[in-house]
Design a protein around this motif. Structure first.
Motif, PDB file in Angstrom:
ATOM      1  N   TYR A 136     -24.554 -22.389 -19.075  1.00 30.52           N
ATOM      2  CA  TYR A 136     -25.021 -21.273 -18.094  1.00 30.52           C
ATOM      3  C   TYR A 136     -24.656 -19.830 -18.760  1.00 30.52           C
ATOM      4  O   TYR A 136     -23.771 -19.611 -19.457  1.00 30.52           O
ATOM      5  CB  TYR A 136     -24.069 -21.165 -16.834  1.00 30.52           C
ATOM      6  CG  TYR A 136     -24.288 -22.676 -15.899  1.00 30.52           C
ATOM      7  CD1 TYR A 136     -25.463 -22.766 -15.110  1.00 30.52           C
ATOM      8  CD2 TYR A 136     -23.224 -23.456 -15.544  1.00 30.52           C
ATOM      9  CE1 TYR A 136     -25.591 -23.715 -14.342  1.00 30.52           C
ATOM     10  CE2 TYR A 136     -23.409 -24.635 -14.952  1.00 30.52           C
ATOM     11  CZ  TYR A 136     -24.413 -24.616 -14.280  1.00 30.52           C
ATOM     12  OH  TYR A 136     -24.605 -25.876 -13.346  1.00 30.52           O
ATOM     13  N   LYS A 137     -25.678 -19.006 -18.266  1.00 32.91           N
ATOM     14  CA  LYS A 137     -25.796 -17.692 -18.878  1.00 32.91           C
ATOM     15  C   LYS A 137     -24.283 -17.045 -18.157  1.00 32.91           C
ATOM     16  O   LYS A 137     -23.941 -16.019 -18.851  1.00 32.91           O
ATOM     17  CB  LYS A 137     -27.061 -16.903 -18.546  1.00 32.91           C
ATOM     18  CG  LYS A 137     -28.124 -17.147 -19.115  1.00 32.91           C
ATOM     19  CD  LYS A 137     -29.731 -16.498 -18.795  1.00 32.91           C
ATOM     20  CE  LYS A 137     -30.646 -17.070 -19.418  1.00 32.91           C
ATOM     21  NZ  LYS A 137     -31.870 -16.278 -19.191  1.00 32.91           N
ATOM     22  N   PHE A 151     -23.624 -20.556  -9.575  1.00 31.50           N
ATOM     23  CA  PHE A 151     -23.181 -19.857  -8.479  1.00 31.50           C
ATOM     24  C   PHE A 151     -22.032 -20.680  -7.530  1.00 31.50           C
ATOM     25  O   PHE A 151     -22.374 -21.476  -7.280  1.00 31.50           O
ATOM     26  CB  PHE A 151     -24.200 -19.574  -7.449  1.00 31.50           C
ATOM     27  CG  PHE A 151     -23.475 -18.313  -6.238  1.00 31.50           C
ATOM     28  CD1 PHE A 151     -23.770 -16.934  -6.517  1.00 31.50           C
ATOM     29  CD2 PHE A 151     -23.160 -18.979  -4.939  1.00 31.50           C
ATOM     30  CE1 PHE A 151     -23.470 -16.331  -5.285  1.00 31.50           C
ATOM     31  CE2 PHE A 151     -22.638 -18.187  -4.085  1.00 31.50           C
ATOM     32  CZ  PHE A 151     -22.707 -16.905  -4.162  1.00 31.50           C
ATOM     33  N   THR A 188     -23.572 -20.172   1.941  1.00 33.72           N
ATOM     34  CA  THR A 188     -24.571 -19.848   0.393  1.00 33.72           C
ATOM     35  C   THR A 188     -25.117 -21.486   0.085  1.00 33.72           C
ATOM     36  O   THR A 188     -25.591 -21.178  -0.812  1.00 33.72           O
ATOM     37  CB  THR A 188     -23.448 -19.448  -0.455  1.00 33.72           C
ATOM     38  OG1 THR A 188     -22.334 -20.166  -0.823  1.00 33.72           O
ATOM     39  CG2 THR A 188     -23.011 -18.007  -0.104  1.00 33.72           C
ATOM     40  N   ALA A 213     -20.520 -11.823  -5.964  1.00 32.47           N
ATOM     41  CA  ALA A 213     -21.925 -12.206  -5.893  1.00 32.47           C
ATOM     42  C   ALA A 213     -22.339 -12.716  -4.467  1.00 32.47           C
ATOM     43  O   ALA A 213     -21.493 -13.195  -3.881  1.00 32.47           O
ATOM     44  CB  ALA A 213     -22.011 -13.283  -6.951  1.00 32.47           C
ATOM     45  N   ALA A 251     -21.426 -16.791 -11.316  1.00 26.29           N
ATOM     46  CA  ALA A 251     -21.004 -16.329 -10.197  1.00 26.29           C
ATOM     47  C   ALA A 251     -20.187 -16.631  -9.115  1.00 26.29           C
ATOM     48  O   ALA A 251     -20.439 -17.697  -8.727  1.00 26.29           O
ATOM     49  CB  ALA A 251     -22.483 -15.369  -9.783  1.00 26.29           C
ATOM     50  N   GLU A 257     -27.843 -18.852 -14.005  1.00 22.68           N
ATOM     51  CA  GLU A 257     -26.142 -18.510 -13.675  1.00 22.68           C
ATOM     52  C   GLU A 257     -25.875 -19.807 -12.797  1.00 22.68           C
ATOM     53  O   GLU A 257     -26.602 -20.550 -12.184  1.00 22.68           O
ATOM     54  CB  GLU A 257     -25.991 -17.526 -12.372  1.00 22.68           C
ATOM     55  CG  GLU A 257     -26.126 -15.993 -13.203  1.00 22.68           C
ATOM     56  CD  GLU A 257     -25.655 -15.198 -12.078  1.00 22.68           C
ATOM     57  OE1 GLU A 257     -24.962 -14.017 -12.540  1.00 22.68           O
ATOM     58  OE2 GLU A 257     -25.900 -15.136 -10.925  1.00 22.68           O
ATOM     59  N   ASP A 301     -25.873 -13.148  -4.513  1.00 17.28           N
ATOM     60  CA  ASP A 301     -27.134 -14.151  -4.753  1.00 17.28           C
ATOM     61  C   ASP A 301     -26.680 -14.566  -5.998  1.00 17.28           C
ATOM     62  O   ASP A 301     -25.788 -14.690  -6.733  1.00 17.28           O
ATOM     63  CB  ASP A 301     -28.280 -13.164  -4.877  1.00 17.28           C
ATOM     64  CG  ASP A 301     -28.109 -12.055  -5.555  1.00 17.28           C
ATOM     65  OD1 ASP A 301     -26.846 -11.845  -6.403  1.00 17.28           O
ATOM     66  OD2 ASP A 301     -29.023 -11.259  -5.848  1.00 17.28           O
ATOM     67  N   LYS A 302     -27.660 -15.451  -6.573  1.00 19.47           N
ATOM     68  CA  LYS A 302     -27.846 -16.407  -7.613  1.00 19.47           C
ATOM     69  C   LYS A 302     -28.849 -15.678  -8.485  1.00 19.47           C
ATOM     70  O   LYS A 302     -30.009 -15.741  -8.341  1.00 19.47           O
ATOM     71  CB  LYS A 302     -28.147 -17.750  -7.383  1.00 19.47           C
ATOM     72  CG  LYS A 302     -27.915 -18.724  -8.826  1.00 19.47           C
ATOM     73  CD  LYS A 302     -28.195 -20.157  -8.372  1.00 19.47           C
ATOM     74  CE  LYS A 302     -28.171 -20.886  -9.562  1.00 19.47           C
ATOM     75  NZ  LYS A 302     -28.524 -22.417  -9.409  1.00 19.47           N
ATOM     76  N   LYS A 303     -28.426 -15.352  -9.776  1.00 21.83           N
ATOM     77  CA  LYS A 303     -29.523 -15.034 -10.787  1.00 21.83           C
ATOM     78  C   LYS A 303     -29.843 -16.052 -11.528  1.00 21.83           C
ATOM     79  O   LYS A 303     -29.308 -16.859 -11.820  1.00 21.83           O
ATOM     80  CB  LYS A 303     -28.751 -13.819 -11.817  1.00 21.83           C
ATOM     81  CG  LYS A 303     -28.571 -12.582 -10.954  1.00 21.83           C
ATOM     82  CD  LYS A 303     -27.883 -11.237 -11.507  1.00 21.83           C
ATOM     83  CE  LYS A 303     -27.465 -10.192 -10.843  1.00 21.83           C
ATOM     84  NZ  LYS A 303     -27.195  -9.048 -11.793  1.00 21.83           N
ATOM     85  N   GLU A 304     -30.856 -16.014 -12.404  1.00 20.35           N
ATOM     86  CA  GLU A 304     -31.608 -16.946 -13.220  1.00 20.35           C
ATOM     87  C   GLU A 304     -30.660 -17.245 -14.325  1.00 20.35           C
ATOM     88  O   GLU A 304     -29.820 -16.470 -15.012  1.00 20.35           O
ATOM     89  CB  GLU A 304     -32.976 -16.478 -13.751  1.00 20.35           C
ATOM     90  CG  GLU A 304     -33.629 -17.408 -14.788  1.00 20.35           C
ATOM     91  CD  GLU A 304     -34.935 -16.843 -15.189  1.00 20.35           C
ATOM     92  OE1 GLU A 304     -35.519 -17.838 -16.226  1.00 20.35           O
ATOM     93  OE2 GLU A 304     -35.257 -15.985 -15.119  1.00 20.35           O
ATOM     94  N   ARG A 355     -19.113 -13.201 -12.999  1.00 26.09           N
ATOM     95  CA  ARG A 355     -19.900 -12.176 -12.022  1.00 26.09           C
ATOM     96  C   ARG A 355     -18.871 -12.178 -10.890  1.00 26.09           C
ATOM     97  O   ARG A 355     -19.050 -13.496 -10.196  1.00 26.09           O
ATOM     98  CB  ARG A 355     -21.203 -11.929 -12.028  1.00 26.09           C
ATOM     99  CG  ARG A 355     -21.640 -10.982 -11.255  1.00 26.09           C
ATOM    100  CD  ARG A 355     -23.215 -10.798 -11.462  1.00 26.09           C
ATOM    101  NE  ARG A 355     -23.918 -12.034 -10.809  1.00 26.09           N
ATOM    102  CZ  ARG A 355     -24.361 -11.900  -9.713  1.00 26.09           C
ATOM    103  NH1 ARG A 355     -24.224 -10.977  -8.910  1.00 26.09           N
ATOM    104  NH2 ARG A 355     -25.309 -13.233  -9.200  1.00 26.09           N
TER     105      ARG A 355
END
Length: 319
Positions: free
Chosen positions: A290-291, A250, A257, A241, A294, A248, A243-246, A238
């Motif tokens: 990781y899913k 980053f 950050t 980015a 980002a 992921e 922000d960090k999603k569940e 991704r």
């Protein structure tokens, strides 16, 4: 042969062994200033075919041919005045030129993907040029990784990705630049960047009276690195980015950050450091489940153009 036993430190003896293997149509991986290459005798159709087989590389994707001197390059391809100026300024170094093949060019047509042009460069790493001199023939060498996956910047990356498909892996430590060479054409004296890399458009601008151009995304594949999906880890990528999603990882760039980043390409926002770390960092993150990965925004100037090019291709839909 185990994945470990075919890795040897660079010495005069291991270079001679590697050159002999190349002359025997075997595959050898060696470090350059950009990434580790998967080398084969560029004049031998069978040897070149082994590159495509080992990497799972599409046969319409041309290879870069490495030579130790401008004199040898001139015997293979035709230089115009612009190309000669650029060669004098940037070779040896992380720059590849796509130029017309000479009628008597001995390089395998498979290395050119059937085109009437050839991608050539002179690496700046002393051990790579020593290997080319010892081999006494041009060496085709794309990055030493399965096609479309993350490029290798260490001998361990090569061993993990290709293992015993390579007869010998010369270990020269981590690569200094960390992304592949800039690839250009100079048709009509116009510099067109076919693949961004360690030499930027600003670096090239003084060597032509015309503005430096970039090949469009819909351009036909005339050089390595133009496939849309390329340099990809196992999980989705991704971009831009904030922000960090569940689930992921980053990857930050610069300050700001730290509270949620997994790691940072360069905390000081140094594009040179970020370029050198990019593929190594992606390899490290790829080992974890990781899913997605980002990436924070990267400035699209200077070396940032090359970083964003690699990230865009890593994030492209998988074919």
């Amino acid at each position: 042969m185990s994945e470990k036993s075919n890795v040897k430190p660079i010495t005069e003896q291991s270079i001679r062994e590697a050159a002999l293997l190349l002359r025997e149509a075997k595959l050898v991986s060696f470090p350059t200033e950009t990434v580790y290459g998967l080398g084969a005798d560029a004049t031998n159709d069978v040897a070149v075919a082994k590159i495509f087989e080992a990497k799972g590389r599409p046969s319409f994707n041309p290879l870069i041919v490495h030579v130790p001197s401008i004199e040898i390059a001139k015997s293979l391809v035709k230089f115009n005045d612009t190309a000669l100026k650029i060669a004098a300024a940037f070779w040896p170094g992380p720059l590849t030129m796509v130029l017309p093949r000479r009628d008597n060019c001995p390089i395998s047509r498979l290395a050119s993907a059937g085109l009437d042009t050839l991608a050539v460069r002179i690496p700046s790493t002393a051990s790579a040029r020593r290997l080319l001199e010892e081999t006494e023939r041009p060496v085709a060498a794309p990055s030493a990784n399965p096609s479309g996956q993350i490029s290798p910047t260490s001998a361990q990356h090569v061993a993990q990705g290709l293992g015993s498909k390579v007869a010998l892996i010369l270990d020269g430590g981590d690569c200094a630049v960390g992304v592949e060479s800039t690839v250009i054409s100079t048709t009509g004296g116009v510099i067109t960047i076919l693949r961004p890399g360690g030499v930027t458009d600003e670096d090239l601008a003084p060597y032509s009276q015309h503005p430096v151009q970039f090949a469009g995304e819909d351009s036909s594949i005339t050089s390595p690195g133009m496939l849309l999906s390329h340099y990809a880890p196992d999980c989705p990528v991704r971009l831009m980015a904030t922000d960090k999603k569940e689930g992921e990882a980053f990857v930050g760039f610069g300050p700001g950050t730290a509270e949620f980043e997994t790691t940072n390409l360069s905390a000081s926002a140094d594009l040179r450091e970020a370029t050198a770390r990019l593929f190594s960092l992606m390899h490290d993150l790829n080992k974890n489940q990781y899913k997605a990965i980002a990436f924070a925004p990267i400035p699209n100037s200077g070396l940032g153009v090359a970083i964003n090019d690699r990230l865009k291709r890593a994030a492209a839909p998988r074919g």
